[in-house]
Write an enzyme that holds these catalytic residues in place. Structure first.
Site, short mmCIF file in Angstrom:
data_model
loop_
_atom_site.label_atom_id
_atom_site.label_comp_id
_atom_site.label_asym_id
_atom_site.label_seq_id
_atom_site.Cartn_x
_atom_site.Cartn_y
_atom_site.Cartn_z
N TYR A 32 0.86 -1.19 0.00
CA TYR A 32 0.00 0.00 0.00
C TYR A 32 0.90 1.24 0.00
O TYR A 32 0.85 2.09 0.89
CB TYR A 32 -0.99 0.00 1.16
N HIS A 34 3.18 4.57 -0.73
CA HIS A 34 2.91 6.00 -0.86
C HIS A 34 4.23 6.71 -1.16
O HIS A 34 5.28 6.06 -1.29
CB HIS A 34 2.24 6.54 0.40
N HIS A 37 7.39 5.66 0.80
CA HIS A 37 8.07 4.47 0.29
C HIS A 37 8.84 4.80 -1.00
O HIS A 37 9.97 4.36 -1.19
CB HIS A 37 7.06 3.36 -0.06
N GLN A 61 4.08 -9.33 13.32
CA GLN A 61 4.35 -8.05 13.98
C GLN A 61 3.05 -7.35 14.39
O GLN A 61 3.09 -6.23 14.89
CB GLN A 61 5.22 -7.15 13.12
N LYS A 148 10.21 7.73 9.99
CA LYS A 148 8.92 7.87 10.69
C LYS A 148 8.82 6.78 11.75
O LYS A 148 8.38 7.01 12.85
CB LYS A 148 7.73 7.76 9.73
N MET A 183 3.48 10.76 6.04
CA MET A 183 2.83 9.77 5.16
C MET A 183 2.87 8.40 5.82
O MET A 183 3.89 8.00 6.40
CB MET A 183 3.55 9.71 3.83
N ARG A 186 -1.38 3.75 6.89
CA ARG A 186 -2.54 3.77 7.80
C ARG A 186 -3.34 5.07 7.71
O ARG A 186 -4.43 5.13 8.27
CB ARG A 186 -2.08 3.52 9.24
O1 PAF Z 1 8.01 -0.65 8.20
C1 PAF Z 1 7.41 -1.61 7.67
O2 PAF Z 1 6.70 -1.47 6.68
C2 PAF Z 1 7.57 -2.97 8.29
O3 PAF Z 1 7.66 -2.92 9.67
C3 PAF Z 1 8.74 -3.79 7.69
C4 PAF Z 1 10.07 -3.12 7.96
C5 PAF Z 1 8.54 -3.92 6.19
C6 PAF Z 1 8.77 -5.18 8.31
O4 PAF Z 1 7.59 -5.87 8.09
#
Ligand code: PAF
Length: 285
Positions: A32, A34, A37, A61, A148, A183, A186
């Site tokens: 997802y 943005h 990323h 997680q 972030k 950003m 969520r």
């Molecule tokens: O920051 C994230 O998107 C996640 O915690 C990661 C580092 C991809 C691990 O799942």
């Protein structure tokens, strides 16, 4: 851009890149995607010969009652967004990453007990475990993490040091919406009103930083000021924490003598948002 779904395919692909002498940059994500990323992906693209992105919503997680089931997903859109900059994308499913009988986890100790670790028990164990697995599978030279998730970045940095991994961890600046809101995938949970209100998070962090730069030494004064600003937002539901910490130990600082980071975790509507600001004390102090 290759789309690789099995660990074997991904390992073979990265081995070939290394044999060809190509430097690999890696951006792990939960999809997802943005602009935040994308800034990591573009930086990796600039600094390496090949960039690999992983898209994997890592179940271990997420705690009980968290948003694993409704975490936003849009693989088609994600692939389109990163295609110009990426050599391969690794998109395993949960059974590929955690086959039956999986029992090994990574604990990063003290660093994971404060801040989000207090409110999300087991979260960083899940993050560290999946990141170690991804680093072993992709075998990159450099891996890019957004600041972030400041605690996450410090936890990964420590894991890499403690376990003598060869990868270089590159922290990247927070990318914000025009309002200042950091950003995040969520943010999609926010209504327009909540999104507007959540801009107060960054404004409050900037005010807190100014307090410190103007000489405020007591963290409690800074955090009280920030909390009172957050509480002016109608859509604020709950504050998990507002903390002033040492950037390396992530332990609370009572009297501010050195560089600190101010971090916030708070709910706007049903979205748990995190953000932070680094405060470097002026050199003459
Ligand atoms: O920051 C994230 O998107 C996640 O915690 C990661 C580092 C991809 C691990 O799942």
């Amino acid at each position: 851009m290759e789309i690789l779904r099995s660990i074997d395919e991904m390992k073979t692909y990265s081995k070939k890149l290394h044999v060809d002498g190509r430097k690999i940059g890696f951006v792990p994500t939960m999809g997802y995607l943005h602009e935040g990323h994308l800034s990591l992906v573009k930086r990796s693209h600039q600094e390496n010969d090949a960039t690999v992105v992983s898209i994997f919503v890592n179940p271990i997680q997420f705690g009980k009652g968290e948003d694993l089931a409704c975490y936003p997903r849009d693989e088609k859109r994600d692939l389109k967004m990163i295609e110009p900059f990426v050599s391969a994308v690794f998109v395993p499913d949960a059974s590929e990453m955690y086959p039956e009988g999986f029992v090994t986890f990574v604990e990063v100790g003290e660093l994971t007990n404060s801040l989000c670790g207090r409110f999300r028990p087991g979260h960083f164990r899940g993050v560290a475990t999946v990141v170690l697995k991804l680093l072993n599978i992709v075998n990159p030279d450099m891996a890019y993490f957004g600041k972030k998730d400041y605690q996450q970045f410090r936890v990964i940095e420590r894991m890499v040091r403690d376990l003598n991994l060869s990868v270089e961890i590159i922290p990247c600046e927070i990318i914000r919406e025009q309002s200042g809101l950091a950003m995040s995938s969520r943010n999609v949970y926010l209504s327009d009103k909540e999104n507007g209100d959540a801009a107060v998070i960054h404004k409050a962090l900037l005010d807190g930083k100014n307090d410190v730069l103007n000489g405020e030494k007591y963290s409690s004064k800074v955090t009280n000021h920030i909390e009172s600003l957050l509480r002016t937002a109608e859509s604020l539901k709950k504050i998990d924490y507002v903390s002033v910490v040492n950037p390396y130990t992530l332990q609370d600082v009572d009297t501010i003598e050195d560089n600190v980071v101010i971090l916030i975790a708070a709910y706007f509507g049903n979205a748990r948002l995190i953000d932070n600001i680094e405060v470097d004390k002026p050199a003459h102090e």
